[in-house]
Design a protein around this motif. Structure first.
Motif, mmCIF file in Angstrom:
data_model
loop_
_atom_site.group_PDB
_atom_site.id
_atom_site.type_symbol
_atom_site.label_atom_id
_atom_site.label_comp_id
_atom_site.label_asym_id
_atom_site.label_seq_id
_atom_site.Cartn_x
_atom_site.Cartn_y
_atom_site.Cartn_z
ATOM 1 N N SER A 51 0.822 -1.204 0.000
ATOM 2 C CA SER A 51 0.000 0.000 0.000
ATOM 3 C C SER A 51 0.861 1.261 0.000
ATOM 4 O O SER A 51 1.907 1.306 0.641
ATOM 5 C CB SER A 51 -0.888 -0.005 1.256
ATOM 6 O OG SER A 51 -1.645 1.168 1.343
ATOM 7 N N SER A 52 0.379 2.277 -0.682
ATOM 8 C CA SER A 52 1.072 3.569 -0.665
ATOM 9 C C SER A 52 0.508 4.495 0.403
ATOM 10 O O SER A 52 1.142 5.476 0.757
ATOM 11 C CB SER A 52 0.944 4.247 -2.036
ATOM 12 O OG SER A 52 -0.414 4.562 -2.289
ATOM 13 N N ASN A 53 -0.693 4.169 0.919
ATOM 14 C CA ASN A 53 -1.359 5.100 1.828
ATOM 15 C C ASN A 53 -2.005 4.425 3.047
ATOM 16 O O ASN A 53 -2.787 5.050 3.753
ATOM 17 C CB ASN A 53 -2.411 5.906 1.065
ATOM 18 C CG ASN A 53 -3.484 5.019 0.461
ATOM 19 O OD1 ASN A 53 -3.607 3.833 0.777
ATOM 20 N ND2 ASN A 53 -4.257 5.600 -0.438
ATOM 21 N N GLN A 54 -1.740 3.175 3.273
ATOM 22 C CA GLN A 54 -2.248 2.402 4.406
ATOM 23 C C GLN A 54 -3.763 2.191 4.404
ATOM 24 O O GLN A 54 -4.297 1.670 5.376
ATOM 25 C CB GLN A 54 -1.823 2.987 5.769
ATOM 26 C CG GLN A 54 -0.343 2.869 6.031
ATOM 27 C CD GLN A 54 0.463 3.803 5.176
ATOM 28 O OE1 GLN A 54 0.283 5.009 5.237
ATOM 29 N NE2 GLN A 54 1.362 3.259 4.373
ATOM 30 N N SER A 55 -4.446 2.589 3.349
ATOM 31 C CA SER A 55 -5.880 2.308 3.277
ATOM 32 C C SER A 55 -6.281 1.578 1.998
ATOM 33 O O SER A 55 -7.351 1.003 1.938
ATOM 34 C CB SER A 55 -6.696 3.596 3.422
ATOM 35 O OG SER A 55 -6.421 4.465 2.357
ATOM 36 N N TYR A 78 7.564 0.867 6.549
ATOM 37 C CA TYR A 78 7.934 1.763 5.466
ATOM 38 C C TYR A 78 9.251 1.257 4.899
ATOM 39 O O TYR A 78 10.204 1.009 5.649
ATOM 40 C CB TYR A 78 8.044 3.207 5.967
ATOM 41 C CG TYR A 78 6.703 3.711 6.423
ATOM 42 C CD1 TYR A 78 5.794 4.230 5.499
ATOM 43 C CD2 TYR A 78 6.322 3.629 7.757
ATOM 44 C CE1 TYR A 78 4.540 4.676 5.905
ATOM 45 C CE2 TYR A 78 5.065 4.061 8.168
ATOM 46 C CZ TYR A 78 4.189 4.579 7.237
ATOM 47 O OH TYR A 78 2.948 4.993 7.646
#
Length: 143
Positions: free
Chosen positions: A15-19, A48
């Protein structure tokens, strides 16, 4: 959520945005780790990752270390050599070719919870700890 048990799976998402599940495993910026049961889930942590150019062994090692204890990693794509490496570590790779909310993917996992999946995970982890497991497997009869 209580500590990891036989009916809890630790699952990672590229994921790039944790969602959102929205990245290729080899180039993901982070891995979001969740503890999942048949009825609940909880974000455990986010790793990260250092970004490296191209096919870099350290990049893969960093990701393998981040996935320690995980049953599976979900991603948009994963190269076959890396997938094979993860399988030797006991980590399944699930490729979902479209961007999706991590929460929606988890609900889908819960709705399709396989029968004894956590028990298989525990056996797999125990086998990995045996130093001669792969030698025994290679020497065993194949049917």
């Amino acid at each position: 959520m209580k500590e990891m048990s036989q009916d809890t799976l630790k699952i990672a998402f590229a994921s790039s945005n944790q969602s959102h599940l929205d990245e290729h495993f080899g180039s993901c910026q982070s891995l979001s780790i969740y503890s999942v049961t048949t009825t609940s889930y909880e974000h455990v942590n986010t790793h990260y990752l250092t970004q490296y150019e191209g096919h870099n062994l350290q990049k893969i090692e960093d990701r393998v270390i981040a996935l320690e204890g995980c049953f599976a990693v979900y991603c948009l794509a994963c190269g076959n050599p890396v997938r094979q490496r993860l399988l030797t570590e006991g980590i399944r790779v699930v490729v979902r070719p479209q961007v999706d909310l991590i929460s929606a993917v988890i609900v889908s996992i819960q709705a399709n919870w396989p029968g004894k999946i956590a028990e298989r995970q525990a056996r797999q982890i125990q086998r990995k700890k045996q130093p001669d497991y792969f030698e025994k497997l290679a020497d065993s009869e194949w049917q």
